[in-house]
Each structure stands twice: as C-alpha cells, then as structure tokens.
Design a protein around this motif. Structure first.
Motif, short mmCIF file in Angstrom:
data_model
loop_
_atom_site.label_atom_id
_atom_site.label_comp_id
_atom_site.label_asym_id
_atom_site.label_seq_id
_atom_site.Cartn_x
_atom_site.Cartn_y
_atom_site.Cartn_z
N ILE A 30 0.94 -1.19 -0.11
CA ILE A 30 0.09 0.17 -0.15
C ILE A 30 0.92 1.34 -0.11
O ILE A 30 1.90 1.47 0.82
N VAL A 31 0.61 2.03 -1.03
CA VAL A 31 1.68 3.36 -1.36
C VAL A 31 0.59 4.62 -1.09
O VAL A 31 -0.31 4.61 -1.80
N PRO A 32 0.86 5.67 -0.48
CA PRO A 32 0.39 6.81 -0.43
C PRO A 32 0.43 7.68 -1.51
O PRO A 32 1.68 7.67 -2.17
N ALA A 33 -0.38 8.55 -1.83
CA ALA A 33 -0.30 9.27 -2.95
C ALA A 33 0.21 10.66 -2.32
O ALA A 33 -0.13 11.29 -1.34
N GLY A 40 1.95 17.75 -1.16
CA GLY A 40 0.60 17.86 -0.69
C GLY A 40 0.02 16.34 -0.56
O GLY A 40 0.46 15.42 -1.29
N ARG A 41 -0.95 15.98 0.36
CA ARG A 41 -1.37 14.58 0.37
C ARG A 41 -2.98 14.58 0.26
O ARG A 41 -3.57 13.53 0.90
N VAL A 42 -3.14 15.88 -0.02
CA VAL A 42 -4.88 15.77 -0.15
C VAL A 42 -5.44 15.84 -1.69
O VAL A 42 -4.71 16.86 -2.36
N PHE A 43 -6.35 15.16 -2.24
CA PHE A 43 -6.30 15.20 -3.66
C PHE A 43 -7.96 15.24 -3.95
O PHE A 43 -8.71 14.50 -3.17
N CYS A 44 -8.34 15.78 -5.07
CA CYS A 44 -9.53 15.47 -5.46
C CYS A 44 -9.13 14.45 -6.79
O CYS A 44 -7.95 14.53 -7.28
N VAL A 45 -10.14 13.43 -6.96
CA VAL A 45 -9.66 12.23 -7.80
C VAL A 45 -10.77 11.97 -8.60
O VAL A 45 -11.99 12.16 -8.49
N LEU A 46 -10.19 12.09 -9.82
CA LEU A 46 -11.21 11.24 -11.16
C LEU A 46 -11.17 9.92 -11.10
O LEU A 46 -9.98 9.61 -11.31
N VAL A 47 -12.13 9.17 -11.25
CA VAL A 47 -12.31 7.95 -11.40
C VAL A 47 -12.98 7.34 -12.62
O VAL A 47 -14.19 8.06 -12.82
N ASP A 48 -12.61 6.37 -13.18
CA ASP A 48 -13.39 5.44 -14.01
C ASP A 48 -13.58 4.17 -13.53
O ASP A 48 -12.40 3.39 -13.74
N GLU A 89 -15.22 16.24 -1.64
CA GLU A 89 -14.31 15.89 -2.47
C GLU A 89 -13.01 15.92 -2.44
O GLU A 89 -12.11 15.83 -3.50
N GLU A 90 -12.40 16.12 -1.33
CA GLU A 90 -11.20 16.00 -0.98
C GLU A 90 -10.53 14.64 -0.25
O GLU A 90 -11.53 14.58 0.81
N PHE A 91 -9.67 14.09 -0.43
CA PHE A 91 -9.26 12.77 -0.07
C PHE A 91 -8.02 12.55 0.16
O PHE A 91 -7.06 13.03 -0.53
N GLU A 92 -7.53 11.82 1.30
CA GLU A 92 -6.17 11.07 1.30
C GLU A 92 -6.42 9.86 0.53
O GLU A 92 -7.24 9.18 0.31
#
Length: 140
Positions: A30-33, A40-48, A89-92
């Motif tokens: 398991i690897v962090p973004a 930074g370690r907080v992201f908005c993420v686009l997913v399919d 809409e902000e995530f670890e």
C-alpha cells in the motif's frame, strides 16, 4: 493483514486497514499518493470504475498525475469526480497493489479516505496482466 503486506510510510492506519480488507488473500503493498510538485497529500480524484483508471489533482497546487497505468486508457475512459456521501471531494489517497508470488503486481486498487468525515472507500480497481510491473509503485 497478510504476513507479507507492506504499508509505506504516510498511509493512515484507517485507510491501510480498509484497503487490506478490500483485497483478496494475496499480499499487498500500500503506497500513499504524494504530490510531486508541493508534497501535498490531499487530492480531488477523477475515477473510471468501469475501465479501471484514476487521475489525482492536488488540492494544494492543482498538479495532476495519473495513478499507475491509467494514462494508457484515459482516452477511452469516462471519468467522474469522486465524492463522499458527506459532500466532500477531498481525499487522502493510497493505492493497494495486490502481488503475485513472484512480487509482480496483479491488481491495482485505489482507496480514498474523506478528509472531512474519515469515510473510506474503494473507488476503482483493475487487473494488471503484463510484466514487468515494478514501475507502477512510483506512479501513485
């Protein structure tokens, strides 16, 4: 957790636990973004979640990066912005790489933990059917 699991520094215990319980019985890494530009370690993420692809956008500086091999199919993807039921809409963000006996990656699972209420979920996952795969660990 599996005896051979690896959790890289920077992944919260809550997200690591969630990702581990979402995986099969293979060992995982398991690897962090982490944003390459600002750390930074907080992201908005686009997913399919149909095609299996993700792109993260740093909440701090706006830098964008594809997760694992997502760029290869992004043109055919139909991504949507990940959202928590609380409205945030902000995530670890972290990725669990499910490993075969030889250490190669077999599955990529994108886990997100809401920065507002702490809820965790799997937002996309996909199978890896090629090798070598070591480059994927640096593409979170």
């Amino acid at each position: 957790m599996h005896a051979d699991d690896q959790v890289d520094e920077g992944v919260s215990p809550e997200l690591a636990w969630f990702l581990r319980t979402a995986e099969d019985h293979r060992p995982v890494r398991i690897v962090p973004a982490v944003c390459d530009r600002c750390g930074g370690r907080v992201f908005c993420v686009l997913v399919d979640d149909v095609e299996g692809a993700a792109e993260r956008v740093c909440a701090g500086c706006g830098d964008r990066a594809f997760v694992a091999d997502s760029e290869e199919i992004w043109e055919d993807a139909d991504p949507g912005e990940a959202g928590c039921p609380c409205g945030s809409e902000e995530f670890e963000t972290a990725v669990a790489f499910s490993l075969a006996d030889d250490g190669s990656v077999r599955w990529v699972t994108v886990g997100l933990r809401c920065r507002q209420d702490g809820a965790a979920g799997v937002y996309a996952d996909w199978k890896i059917d090629y090798g070598p795969t070591d480059h994927l660990f640096g593409m979170v």
